[in-house]
Design a protein around this motif. Sequence first.
Motif, PDB file in Angstrom:
ATOM      1  N   ASP A 160       0.845  -1.079   0.037  1.00 46.93           N
ATOM      2  CA  ASP A 160       0.078   0.030  -0.170  1.00 46.93           C
ATOM      3  C   ASP A 160       0.744   1.253  -0.080  1.00 46.93           C
ATOM      4  O   ASP A 160       0.424   2.183  -0.762  1.00 46.93           O
ATOM      5  N   ALA A 161       1.911   1.324   0.644  1.00 44.28           N
ATOM      6  CA  ALA A 161       2.725   2.543   0.913  1.00 44.28           C
ATOM      7  C   ALA A 161       3.547   2.798  -0.625  1.00 44.28           C
ATOM      8  O   ALA A 161       3.627   3.735  -0.980  1.00 44.28           O
ATOM      9  N   LEU A 162       4.011   1.802  -1.233  1.00 46.12           N
ATOM     10  CA  LEU A 162       4.606   1.811  -2.387  1.00 46.12           C
ATOM     11  C   LEU A 162       3.551   2.488  -3.422  1.00 46.12           C
ATOM     12  O   LEU A 162       4.048   3.273  -4.404  1.00 46.12           O
ATOM     13  N   ALA A 163       2.502   1.913  -3.429  1.00 46.93           N
ATOM     14  CA  ALA A 163       1.398   2.506  -4.197  1.00 46.93           C
ATOM     15  C   ALA A 163       0.927   4.096  -4.083  1.00 46.93           C
ATOM     16  O   ALA A 163       0.338   4.650  -4.891  1.00 46.93           O
ATOM     17  N   THR A 164       1.175   4.677  -2.782  1.00 45.71           N
ATOM     18  CA  THR A 164       0.684   5.887  -2.487  1.00 45.71           C
ATOM     19  C   THR A 164       1.781   6.813  -2.340  1.00 45.71           C
ATOM     20  O   THR A 164       1.588   8.023  -2.238  1.00 45.71           O
ATOM     21  N   GLN A 165       3.141   6.370  -2.178  1.00 42.05           N
ATOM     22  CA  GLN A 165       4.105   7.247  -1.693  1.00 42.05           C
ATOM     23  C   GLN A 165       5.271   7.065  -2.632  1.00 42.05           C
ATOM     24  O   GLN A 165       5.767   6.088  -3.240  1.00 42.05           O
ATOM     25  N   PRO A 166       6.042   8.163  -2.971  1.00 42.87           N
ATOM     26  CA  PRO A 166       7.330   7.984  -3.706  1.00 42.87           C
ATOM     27  C   PRO A 166       8.428   7.379  -3.060  1.00 42.87           C
ATOM     28  O   PRO A 166       8.544   7.499  -1.753  1.00 42.87           O
ATOM     29  N   GLY A 167       9.493   7.044  -3.610  1.00 38.51           N
ATOM     30  CA  GLY A 167      10.898   6.795  -3.225  1.00 38.51           C
ATOM     31  C   GLY A 167      10.992   5.559  -2.892  1.00 38.51           C
ATOM     32  O   GLY A 167      10.189   4.562  -3.052  1.00 38.51           O
ATOM     33  N   ASP A 168      12.246   5.076  -2.393  1.00 33.41           N
ATOM     34  CA  ASP A 168      12.474   3.731  -1.921  1.00 33.41           C
ATOM     35  C   ASP A 168      12.026   3.564  -0.599  1.00 33.41           C
ATOM     36  O   ASP A 168      11.669   4.326   0.218  1.00 33.41           O
ATOM     37  N   ALA A 169      11.868   2.269  -0.364  1.00 34.04           N
ATOM     38  CA  ALA A 169      11.476   1.828   0.854  1.00 34.04           C
ATOM     39  C   ALA A 169      12.652   0.907   2.004  1.00 34.04           C
ATOM     40  O   ALA A 169      13.456   0.271   1.422  1.00 34.04           O
ATOM     41  N   LEU A 170      12.308   1.218   3.382  1.00 24.97           N
ATOM     42  CA  LEU A 170      13.451   0.495   4.264  1.00 24.97           C
ATOM     43  C   LEU A 170      12.737  -0.173   5.034  1.00 24.97           C
ATOM     44  O   LEU A 170      11.891   0.514   5.827  1.00 24.97           O
ATOM     45  N   VAL A 171      12.836  -1.420   5.226  1.00 26.57           N
ATOM     46  CA  VAL A 171      11.932  -2.271   6.215  1.00 26.57           C
ATOM     47  C   VAL A 171      12.741  -2.743   7.158  1.00 26.57           C
ATOM     48  O   VAL A 171      13.907  -3.611   7.092  1.00 26.57           O
ATOM     49  N   PHE A 172      12.383  -2.515   8.518  1.00 27.53           N
ATOM     50  CA  PHE A 172      13.422  -2.910   9.701  1.00 27.53           C
ATOM     51  C   PHE A 172      12.631  -4.130  10.250  1.00 27.53           C
ATOM     52  O   PHE A 172      11.525  -3.984  10.648  1.00 27.53           O
ATOM     53  N   LEU A 173      13.474  -5.131  10.426  1.00 24.35           N
ATOM     54  CA  LEU A 173      12.978  -6.551  10.852  1.00 24.35           C
ATOM     55  C   LEU A 173      14.120  -6.970  11.709  1.00 24.35           C
ATOM     56  O   LEU A 173      15.239  -6.614  11.987  1.00 24.35           O
ATOM     57  N   PRO A 174      13.701  -7.905  12.570  1.00 27.73           N
ATOM     58  CA  PRO A 174      14.596  -8.421  13.612  1.00 27.73           C
ATOM     59  C   PRO A 174      15.761  -9.181  13.378  1.00 27.73           C
ATOM     60  O   PRO A 174      17.024  -8.870  13.696  1.00 27.73           O
ATOM     61  N   GLY A 175      15.955  -9.978  12.084  1.00 32.62           N
ATOM     62  CA  GLY A 175      16.735 -10.736  11.684  1.00 32.62           C
ATOM     63  C   GLY A 175      16.959 -11.343  10.366  1.00 32.62           C
ATOM     64  O   GLY A 175      15.797 -11.122   9.684  1.00 32.62           O
ATOM     65  N   GLN A 176      17.673 -12.172  10.181  1.00 35.26           N
ATOM     66  CA  GLN A 176      17.793 -12.762   8.722  1.00 35.26           C
ATOM     67  C   GLN A 176      16.499 -13.707   8.692  1.00 35.26           C
ATOM     68  O   GLN A 176      16.045 -13.875   7.383  1.00 35.26           O
ATOM     69  N   ARG A 177      16.298 -14.364   9.374  1.00 33.29           N
ATOM     70  CA  ARG A 177      14.929 -15.450   9.184  1.00 33.29           C
ATOM     71  C   ARG A 177      14.043 -14.558   8.946  1.00 33.29           C
ATOM     72  O   ARG A 177      12.864 -14.852   7.754  1.00 33.29           O
ATOM     73  N   GLU A 178      13.638 -13.443   9.540  1.00 30.98           N
ATOM     74  CA  GLU A 178      12.340 -12.715   9.106  1.00 30.98           C
ATOM     75  C   GLU A 178      12.759 -11.884   7.801  1.00 30.98           C
ATOM     76  O   GLU A 178      11.462 -11.656   6.970  1.00 30.98           O
ATOM     77  N   ILE A 179      13.802 -11.413   7.605  1.00 30.55           N
ATOM     78  CA  ILE A 179      14.152 -10.996   6.223  1.00 30.55           C
ATOM     79  C   ILE A 179      13.887 -12.145   5.141  1.00 30.55           C
ATOM     80  O   ILE A 179      13.206 -11.857   4.063  1.00 30.55           O
ATOM     81  N   ALA A 180      14.152 -13.261   5.409  1.00 33.11           N
ATOM     82  CA  ALA A 180      13.983 -14.507   4.388  1.00 33.11           C
ATOM     83  C   ALA A 180      12.302 -14.601   4.291  1.00 33.11           C
ATOM     84  O   ALA A 180      12.142 -14.812   3.181  1.00 33.11           O
ATOM     85  N   ARG A 181      11.684 -14.565   5.427  1.00 33.52           N
ATOM     86  CA  ARG A 181      10.194 -14.928   5.213  1.00 33.52           C
ATOM     87  C   ARG A 181       9.616 -13.885   4.477  1.00 33.52           C
ATOM     88  O   ARG A 181       8.550 -14.023   3.720  1.00 33.52           O
ATOM     89  N   CYS A 182       9.979 -12.613   4.954  1.00 30.49           N
ATOM     90  CA  CYS A 182       9.505 -11.477   3.976  1.00 30.49           C
ATOM     91  C   CYS A 182       9.767 -11.200   2.681  1.00 30.49           C
ATOM     92  O   CYS A 182       8.805 -10.932   1.823  1.00 30.49           O
ATOM     93  N   ARG A 183      10.892 -11.607   2.403  1.00 31.09           N
ATOM     94  CA  ARG A 183      11.301 -11.765   0.915  1.00 31.09           C
ATOM     95  C   ARG A 183      10.351 -12.513   0.279  1.00 31.09           C
ATOM     96  O   ARG A 183      10.146 -12.458  -0.877  1.00 31.09           O
ATOM     97  N   ALA A 184      10.111 -13.703   0.838  1.00 30.98           N
ATOM     98  CA  ALA A 184       9.474 -14.641   0.068  1.00 30.98           C
ATOM     99  C   ALA A 184       8.068 -14.129  -0.105  1.00 30.98           C
ATOM    100  O   ALA A 184       7.462 -14.463  -1.135  1.00 30.98           O
ATOM    101  N   GLN A 185       7.609 -13.544   0.571  1.00 29.08           N
ATOM    102  CA  GLN A 185       6.201 -12.726   0.639  1.00 29.08           C
ATOM    103  C   GLN A 185       6.124 -11.917  -0.305  1.00 29.08           C
ATOM    104  O   GLN A 185       5.194 -11.597  -1.246  1.00 29.08           O
ATOM    105  N   LEU A 186       7.177 -10.919  -0.620  1.00 27.53           N
ATOM    106  CA  LEU A 186       7.267  -9.855  -1.222  1.00 27.53           C
ATOM    107  C   LEU A 186       7.545 -10.148  -2.724  1.00 27.53           C
ATOM    108  O   LEU A 186       7.229  -9.331  -3.506  1.00 27.53           O
TER     109      LEU A 186
END
Length: 850
Positions: free
Chosen positions: A220-246
């Motif tokens: 939703d943010a990418l559709a309504t806001q300009p620029g790049d996005a930075l997502v803060f996550l706890p660690g590598q596992r959460e990064i991997a799970r979010c990456r698979a979803q995105l």
Amino acid sequence: MRDVVSLCAVTHAAAPVFPITSLLPEIVSSLAAHPRLVLEAPPGAGKTTQVPLALHDADWLAGKKIVMLEPRRVAARSAASFMARQLGDEIGGLVGYRIRFEQRVSARTRIEVVTEGILTRMLQDDPELCDVGALLFDEFHERHLAGDLGLALARDVQTGLREDLRLVVMSATLDGARIATWLDAPRLSSAGRSFPVDVSHAPPKRDEALEHQVRRVLVDALATQPGDALVFLPGQREIARCRAQLEAALPGDVELLALHGELPVDAQTHVLQPSTDGRRRVVLATNVAESSVTLPGVRIVVDSGQAREPRFDPNSGFSRLEIVSISQASADQRAGRAGRVASGVALRLWPESQRLEPQRRPEIAQVDLAALALELAAWGDPSLVFPDAPPAGAMGAAHDLLQRLDALDTRGAITQTGRRMLALGTHPRLAAMLLAGADAGERALACDLCALLEARDPLRPLPGTPRSDGVAARWQALAAFRSGRTPADAQRGALAAIDAAAKQWRRRLKLDAAPPSSAPVHVLGDLLGHAFPDRIGHRHARDDARYTLSNGRMARLFDDSTLRGETWIVASELRHEAKDALLLRGAPIDEARLRRQWPERFIDADETRWDAERRALVGERVRRFDGIVLDARANGRVDPAQAAQALSDAVGALGLDVLPWRDALRQWQARVQAVRAWMPELALPDVSDATLLATRDAWLRPAFAGITRLDALGADALADALQNQLDWSLRQQLDRLAPVRITVPSGMARAIDYAIEADGTPAPPVLAVKLQELFGLAKTPTVADGRVPLTIHLLSPAGRPLQVTQDLAGFWERTYPEVRKEMKGRYPKHPWPEDPWNAPATHRAKPRGT
């Protein structure tokens, strides 16, 4: 000297303008006048890269190096690379870095960026730091243990050896005034570079996983806001799970990137550089992106509100990374990342009603302190001053462990083994194991075990298979991976990371030997025993699933444990539970090797102990290994010399209430605790129940001298034992500041009641007194030199409460007329004057006939 000239020329000719640029001359001049400085500068101000360059040609530096401490490897590489590019030089030239297992420095390097452990080693190896002119502590607000230690050591060096050494503490979010006071340093503040950031909250829906929440909010943010996005996550596992979803949810023109400390250098460099093809970017990052690194183009921040931070894990005996809520200061820093290049938005994935801690708690308060205790023993100065003192209990446990590891002697001095352990730069448990191998093959095996213990579990349980609690199964999976076979229950990526870490350890130990392809399980246990000497276990005589550990505690196995039936084991991981600990990971040990390696721990002796069932002391002839009783037979004698310790142990098991307390002694305890809280400058001892129980050997055991029964200790002897913790002057102070009684206007001495709340804070002291005894008293009595007003319970002539107040003047003025009207008819024999201010105080009824 040619390098110095060229560095000066490049710096002055090509320095870009940052918010901190205008403050740089003041920083240089402040350090010329005073050797310490606290610098507060928000993210984006440029402190990390511009302050070292501004200081390099200061006269007081006299050609020496600048060493800047960065808490994270990503930030160290990034800062060094940026400064080198700014100078038009290659990394490792005039600017270089050193981190664990990697360095880019040369003889030309004059600005060196290092991580925290590297600085500690530099200080321990060369306390004078002969070739260093300035130490810069960047991002000090992160309060890592190694950073606190490094600053404490550097302060000690500057005070005693190097008055010319400059110390600069730099931070984006810091209690600067407190640190400046502790450091006795001037304090400067810089403006930051930021644009407005709109902060909003997008809490999770019911039962929504983090990766689904991130996808919903980010798309939703990418559709309504300009620029790049930075997502803060706890660690590598959460990064991997979010990456698979995105990957499936984001448009094809969006580049999806990860940023964390284990990322290869070239991948980190790519993330930190501007996009070359014009595509929008989404960076999934751990808290390495909170500070010290700049991500170009970010105008959207999605913040999980979580981070992985070290906490002491009693299960493993190490500090482990756990997911925790971030502080408000961290949340503000993360949000600020959206306003570096233009206005932006920050989306927080928690309810707006959720309150965060204002600042991050220092690691020294919540991690294992064994490594710190070893560093302090090597330094040789137990009086080293920290910004926050290490907890006494954690330091005591650390010293006990280090003595078991043969790193400290009985006096607490570092041994030769301890110095060799320190040089390895890892947790003392692991260092002891790395040094324990009998030959090159065992030392290579120890490197494998070290990598396995530091990593996440590479095995995942398969349905229908027995539980694997053996360390041997993990090592065998690693050996299979090296031969090209990955077991079905193993994670290939985890094994690859463990293999790489083991190679680094072999390189550190200068081992040419390849890791063995097979090893007896007892050898694994024999090595692990050097890391966990407190967790060596012997099978219970009547239950083959229970083990007595060498620290005196009990552990049990899973019903389907692969270790069942082993006589001796070592537990590398335990889950502490109410009764027995549960063994999660371990290996068998060979008794013959135990006897060869630690003959002094096998003891035959006459002992006296407390029998809880009989509630009496018993004498026995005991054969033991450390805290493990292998055999015990009654000998019919109670040794008076051992009885005091046994009775002290009994109090530890039964609790303090078994002692002959009087109400007056409990009041004394409450008074000490209250004054300790009200007037910390007096440094009164902690006499809370928890501390008294933990320190009972020091104050209570001497009172048991010559006694062989618990009930033989009298109330007077207990009072003497407790009160002897205060010397004569402190006792006088206590009686003055928290008196037992106070004389009221009636001339009578009335008791003051002191109490401590459940959370350990003192309750307001209470004076319960009949109202008539206070006539004429306008000011509320106080204790603690006027700091603490008494809470007055005003009583009726029958001793029943009429009013509770800390404002006696207000009571006479506003409430007394109503009380008088109601009580005068009920207690006609007692005075109820219209003017209580000037009436004589009395504890008696009115004389007859009045």
